[in-house]
Design a protein around this motif. Structure first.
Motif, PDB file in Angstrom:
ATOM      1  N   TYR A 224       7.367  -2.033  -2.416  1.00 35.47           N
ATOM      2  CA  TYR A 224       8.662  -2.200  -3.057  1.00 35.47           C
ATOM      3  C   TYR A 224       9.567  -3.242  -2.416  1.00 35.47           C
ATOM      4  CZ  TYR A 224       7.206   2.196  -5.178  1.00 35.47           C
ATOM      5  OH  TYR A 224       6.510   3.161  -5.845  1.00 35.47           O
ATOM      6  N   LEU A 225       9.263  -3.645  -1.195  1.00 34.64           N
ATOM      7  CA  LEU A 225      10.157  -4.561  -0.493  1.00 34.64           C
ATOM      8  C   LEU A 225       9.453  -5.841  -0.032  1.00 34.64           C
ATOM      9  CD1 LEU A 225      12.106  -1.916   1.649  1.00 34.64           C
ATOM     10  CD2 LEU A 225      12.829  -2.977  -0.493  1.00 34.64           C
ATOM     11  N   PHE A 226       8.307  -6.147  -0.657  1.00 33.23           N
ATOM     12  CA  PHE A 226       7.566  -7.374  -0.334  1.00 33.23           C
ATOM     13  C   PHE A 226       7.314  -7.488   1.168  1.00 33.23           C
ATOM     14  CE2 PHE A 226      10.252  -8.160  -4.064  1.00 33.23           C
ATOM     15  CZ  PHE A 226       9.274  -8.426  -5.017  1.00 33.23           C
ATOM     16  N   GLY A 227       6.854  -6.363   1.746  1.00 35.85           N
ATOM     17  CA  GLY A 227       6.758  -6.262   3.195  1.00 35.85           C
ATOM     18  C   GLY A 227       5.773  -7.185   3.860  1.00 35.85           C
ATOM     19  N   THR A 228       4.798  -7.734   3.118  1.00 36.98           N
ATOM     20  CA  THR A 228       3.821  -8.614   3.764  1.00 36.98           C
ATOM     21  C   THR A 228       4.270 -10.071   3.813  1.00 36.98           C
ATOM     22  OG1 THR A 228       2.590  -9.178   1.731  1.00 36.98           O
ATOM     23  CG2 THR A 228       1.979  -7.128   2.867  1.00 36.98           C
ATOM     24  N   ILE A 229       5.333 -10.407   3.086  1.00 45.03           N
ATOM     25  CA  ILE A 229       5.694 -11.820   2.942  1.00 45.03           C
ATOM     26  C   ILE A 229       6.088 -12.460   4.271  1.00 45.03           C
ATOM     27  CG2 ILE A 229       7.249 -13.456   1.829  1.00 45.03           C
ATOM     28  CD1 ILE A 229       5.185 -12.211  -0.025  1.00 45.03           C
ATOM     29  N   ALA A 230       7.061 -11.867   4.986  1.00 43.92           N
ATOM     30  CA  ALA A 230       7.548 -12.477   6.229  1.00 43.92           C
ATOM     31  C   ALA A 230       6.442 -12.614   7.272  1.00 43.92           C
ATOM     32  CB  ALA A 230       8.720 -11.673   6.792  1.00 43.92           C
ATOM     33  N   ASP A 236       0.516 -16.608   9.528  1.00 39.16           N
ATOM     34  CA  ASP A 236      -0.656 -17.219   8.906  1.00 39.16           C
ATOM     35  C   ASP A 236      -0.360 -18.588   8.283  1.00 39.16           C
ATOM     36  OD1 ASP A 236      -2.841 -14.917   8.931  1.00 39.16           O
ATOM     37  OD2 ASP A 236      -0.933 -13.973   8.444  1.00 39.16           O
ATOM     38  N   PHE A 237       0.553 -18.635   7.320  1.00 33.76           N
ATOM     39  CA  PHE A 237       0.711 -19.878   6.566  1.00 33.76           C
ATOM     40  C   PHE A 237       1.285 -21.003   7.415  1.00 33.76           C
ATOM     41  CE2 PHE A 237       2.478 -22.890   3.577  1.00 33.76           C
ATOM     42  CZ  PHE A 237       1.478 -22.980   2.628  1.00 33.76           C
ATOM     43  N   LEU A 238       2.431 -20.769   8.042  1.00 30.29           N
ATOM     44  CA  LEU A 238       3.060 -21.846   8.824  1.00 30.29           C
ATOM     45  C   LEU A 238       2.194 -22.300  10.001  1.00 30.29           C
ATOM     46  CD1 LEU A 238       6.841 -20.865   8.834  1.00 30.29           C
ATOM     47  CD2 LEU A 238       5.688 -22.630   7.487  1.00 30.29           C
ATOM     48  N   PRO A 239       1.632 -21.379  10.802  1.00 29.92           N
ATOM     49  CA  PRO A 239       0.757 -21.848  11.884  1.00 29.92           C
ATOM     50  C   PRO A 239      -0.465 -22.623  11.369  1.00 29.92           C
ATOM     51  CG  PRO A 239       1.430 -19.590  12.279  1.00 29.92           C
ATOM     52  CD  PRO A 239       1.871 -19.926  10.886  1.00 29.92           C
ATOM     53  N   ALA A 240      -0.978 -22.241  10.196  1.00 29.80           N
ATOM     54  CA  ALA A 240      -2.134 -22.957   9.655  1.00 29.80           C
ATOM     55  C   ALA A 240      -1.806 -24.397   9.314  1.00 29.80           C
ATOM     56  CB  ALA A 240      -2.662 -22.227   8.417  1.00 29.80           C
TER      57      ALA A 240
END
Length: 357
Positions: A224-230, A236-240
Motif C-alpha cells: 500500500y505504500l510502495f515500500g520497495t521503491i526507495a 540497485d538502480f542508482l549504484p548500477a
C-alpha cells in the motif's frame, strides 16, 4: 614446521576472505606445525541465497586462496586437499604448508585486509586499457571476464537489478534472511552487515529497521505504500548506473563438483583483490546469478508462483543482456569503479572465535 605464532598470523589474515552476508562459513583447526584443517559448512538450510550451498562453497574457495596468498608473506607454500568422505554440506580442507626459500609474497598480499565492499555510488570514469587487461587476467585459467561499460549496457543491468530487487524484497522466504543479516545502528559488524554499510540514507535505514520488525509490516508497506521503491532506487538502480563497469565472471566449463565451485571462489577472490590493487572498489551483485541458478535448475525460489514466474523471466533477460543461452554458466557478477573509501564495513569474528580445539 612453522611456529604456531606464524600459523596464527596466516589465519588472522585468511579470515578476511569474503563470504555471503559475512556468514564466515568456516572454522580453523591447527593440527600440527605444517597442517591446518578448515572445517567448512554452508547455510542452505536457512539462507535462500545459498543455492545448493554453492555460494558458501565459493566462499571456501576464496578463503583457501586468501590463505595461500597470506602464507606467501611468510615464505610458505600452502596446498590443500578435500578430505575424503566428507559431505558437501560440511567439507574439511586439509592445508599443508611447506617452507620455500626465496618465495616472494604474492603481489595481492597487501590487499587482503583492505579489500572491501562499496555499496554506494561510484564514479563513472571509464576503465583504462591497463585496468581492463589486469581484470581480464586476474581470475586465471578456466574463467573469462565479460565487461558491461557503456551507458546503454549499465542501464540494461540497472533495469535487471531493479527487477531482481523487487523479487528479493517481496519474497516471503527472504524476509527471515534479511532480518538476520543486518546489524542495525552499527558502523562495523563482526558477523553481519552493519547498517551504515547497507547503502541507503539514514531516513530510509530507520524506516527499513521499523518495517522489518515483522513480516506483516513488510507486506503492508510493500502493498500500500510502495515500500520497495526507495531501497530499490538506492540499493540497485542508482549504484548500477554509478560505476565504471559491471563484470561477469564466467567459467569455461560447467561446474560439476565441489572443486569446481571452489575454483570459482578462487577466481572471484583474485579478481576482487586485483580491483583493490588497481585502486578501485567492487560490489557483488549475486542475486541475478543466484535467481538464474534456481530457474535453470527448475527449482522454485518461493511458494508464490508469481515470484517463480518473475525469476524465470529475469533469467531470460539476464541471458539476453549477456548474449548467452540457457546452458551458459555464470559464476560471479559485480560492479567496479573508483570513488571514496567506505566509512563502514563488515569486520570478521576474532580469530579465537574461529578456532576449534
Amino acid at each position: 614446521m612453522a611456529e604456531r605464532e606464524v600459523l596464527l598470523k596466516i589465519l588472522d589474515l585468511a579470515r578476511w576472505a569474503p563470504s555471503g552476508d559475512n556468514t564466515q562459513p568456516w572454522r580453523f583447526e591447527i593440527v600440527s606445525g605444517d597442517h591446518i584443517a578448515i572445517h567448512g559448512f554452508d547455510t542452505r538450510d536457512w539462507c535462500l541465497y545459498d543455492f545448493d550451498g554453492h555460494p558458501s562453497h565459493m566462499a571456501h574457495g576464496a578463503l583457501l586462496e586468501t590463505l595461500r596468498i597470506a602464507a606467501t608473506g611468510f615464505g610458505l607454500d600452502a596446498r590443500w586437499t578435500i578430505r575424503a568422505g566428507c559431505p558437501d554440506t560440511a567439507p574439511i580442507y586439509d592445508v599443508k604448508l611447506q617452507a620455500e626459500p626465496g618465495l616472494a609474497p604474492d603481489p595481492l598480499f597487501p590487499h587482503i585486509e583492505t579489500r572491501v565492499v562499496q555499496r554506494r555510488p561510484m564514479r563513472t570514469t571509464p576503465l583504462t586499457d591497463v585496468q581492463r587487461e589486469r581484470l581480464t587476467a586476474a581470475p586465471g585459467p578456466g574463467f573469462q571476464v565479460q565487461f558491461f561499460e557503456s551507458f546503454a549496457e549499465r542501464l540494461e543491468v540497472a533495469k535487471l537489478l531493479w527487477g531482481n530487487a523487487h523479487v528479493r524484497l517481496t519474497c516471503p522466504e527472504a524476509y527471515a534472511v534479511h532480518k538476520e543479516i543486518i546489524e542495525w545502528g552499527a558502523r562495523f559488524s563482526k558477523d553481519r552487515i552493519p547498517e551504515e554499510a547497507v547503502g541507503v540514507d539514514p531516513l530510509t535505514a530507520r524506516l527499513m529497521r521499523w518495517v522489518m520488525q515483522s513480516r506483516g509490516r513488510v507486506e503492508f508497506f510493500n502493498s500500500y505504500l510502495f515500500g520497495t521503491i526507495a531501497p530499490r532506487i538506492q540499493l540497485d538502480f542508482l549504484p548500477a548506473m554509478a560505476c565504471a563497469a559491471h563484470l561477469l565472471l564466467r567459467p569455461d566449463s560447467p561446474p560439476a563438483k565441489l572443486v569446481d565451485h571452489l575454483a570459482a571462489g578462487r577466481a572471484m577472490q583474485r579478481l576482487w583483490l586485483t580491483v583493490a590493487d588497481l585502486g578501485l572498489y567492487l560490489q557483488p551483485q549475486m542475486t541475478p546469478v543466484i535467481f538464474r541458478w534456481y530457474a535453470r535448475a527448475g527449482q522454485p525460489l518461493s511458494g508464490l508462483p508469481s515470484l517463480n514466474s518473475a525469476v524465470a523471466s529475469l533469467a531470460h533477460r539476464f541471458e539476453s543482456i549477456v548474449g548467452a543461452g540457457e546452458q551458459a554458466q555464470f559464476a560471479f557478477f559485480c560492479r567496479v569503479g573508483a570513488g571514496s573509501a567506505p566509512r563502514s564495513r563488515s569486520l570478521r569474528l576474532d580469530l579465537p572465535d574461529l578456532l576449534r580445539t
